[in-house]
Design a protein around this motif. Structure first.
Motif, short mmCIF file in Angstrom:
data_model
loop_
_atom_site.label_atom_id
_atom_site.label_comp_id
_atom_site.label_asym_id
_atom_site.label_seq_id
_atom_site.Cartn_x
_atom_site.Cartn_y
_atom_site.Cartn_z
N MET A 1 0.82 -1.20 0.00
CA MET A 1 0.00 0.00 0.00
C MET A 1 0.86 1.26 0.00
O MET A 1 0.56 2.20 -0.69
N ALA A 2 1.95 1.27 0.74
CA ALA A 2 2.81 2.46 0.79
C ALA A 2 3.45 2.72 -0.56
O ALA A 2 3.60 3.86 -0.97
N ILE A 3 3.79 1.67 -1.31
CA ILE A 3 4.39 1.86 -2.63
C ILE A 3 3.36 2.47 -3.58
O ILE A 3 3.65 3.39 -4.32
N LEU A 4 2.15 1.97 -3.53
CA LEU A 4 1.07 2.50 -4.36
C LEU A 4 0.82 3.97 -4.03
O LEU A 4 0.67 4.79 -4.92
N GLU A 5 0.84 4.30 -2.74
CA GLU A 5 0.61 5.68 -2.34
C GLU A 5 1.70 6.60 -2.88
O GLU A 5 1.42 7.66 -3.40
N ARG A 6 2.95 6.16 -2.81
CA ARG A 6 4.05 6.98 -3.33
C ARG A 6 3.93 7.14 -4.84
O ARG A 6 4.16 8.21 -5.37
N ILE A 53 -5.87 20.85 -2.89
CA ILE A 53 -6.83 19.76 -3.07
C ILE A 53 -6.51 18.69 -2.04
O ILE A 53 -5.34 18.37 -1.82
N GLU A 54 -7.53 18.14 -1.40
CA GLU A 54 -7.30 17.08 -0.43
C GLU A 54 -7.69 15.74 -1.02
O GLU A 54 -8.82 15.55 -1.46
N LEU A 55 -6.73 14.85 -1.07
CA LEU A 55 -6.96 13.48 -1.53
C LEU A 55 -6.39 12.53 -0.50
O LEU A 55 -5.22 12.62 -0.14
N GLY A 56 -7.24 11.64 0.00
CA GLY A 56 -6.76 10.67 0.99
C GLY A 56 -6.26 11.31 2.26
O GLY A 56 -5.36 10.79 2.91
N GLY A 57 -6.83 12.46 2.62
CA GLY A 57 -6.44 13.13 3.86
C GLY A 57 -5.17 13.96 3.76
O GLY A 57 -4.72 14.51 4.75
N ALA A 58 -4.58 14.05 2.57
CA ALA A 58 -3.36 14.84 2.40
C ALA A 58 -3.60 15.95 1.39
O ALA A 58 -4.35 15.77 0.43
N GLY A 59 -2.98 17.08 1.62
CA GLY A 59 -3.07 18.20 0.68
C GLY A 59 -2.14 17.98 -0.50
O GLY A 59 -1.01 17.54 -0.33
#
Length: 122
Positions: A1-6, A53-59
């Motif tokens: 999941m962390a790789i996908l997020e990056r 823009i906020e996506l997944g709780g991050a700006g």
């Protein structure tokens, strides 16, 4: 999941140049009148700049601050006008405008077009 997020974080495009940034650069080379028409009339409304823009709780990035760009144009002695009929059409004619802007009726815009050496549509 962390790789996908990056991987997704790197895929978000951020843009820093916009039409008023370009107009400011052109104005510095050759003084001009900037007329905000259509939906661009919203740039004239005196409000706070939009946040990221906020996506997944991050700006993610920051929207262009058109109001700051208008203030830079005005600081460099550009004449910046907003179309009264455009403000009416988007329901913003009763809103407070940025200080230093002029409001132009359609017949005044026609006069500007007649005397202009060149017209750029951005």
């Amino acid at each position: 999941m962390a790789i996908l997020e990056r991987a997704h974080r790197g895929a978000i495009e951020e843009q820093y140049a916009h039409e008023l940034w370009l107009a400011h650069g052109l104005h510095r080379q050759s003084p001009m009148v900037v007329l905000l028409r259509g939906l661009a009339a919203m740039y004239a409304i005196d409000t706070a700049p939009p946040g990221p823009i906020e996506l997944g709780g991050a700006g993610w990035g920051v929207y262009p601050d058109y109001r700051a760009a208008i203030r830079r144009l005005l600081d460099d002695d550009a004449r910046v006008l907003v179309s009264a009929s455009a403000l009416d059409r988007i329901g913003m004619s009763d809103k407070r405008l940025l200080p230093g802007l002029g409001v132009s009726e359609d017949h005044e815009i026609t006069k500007l077009l007649i005397i202009a050496e060149r017209i750029l549509f951005l």
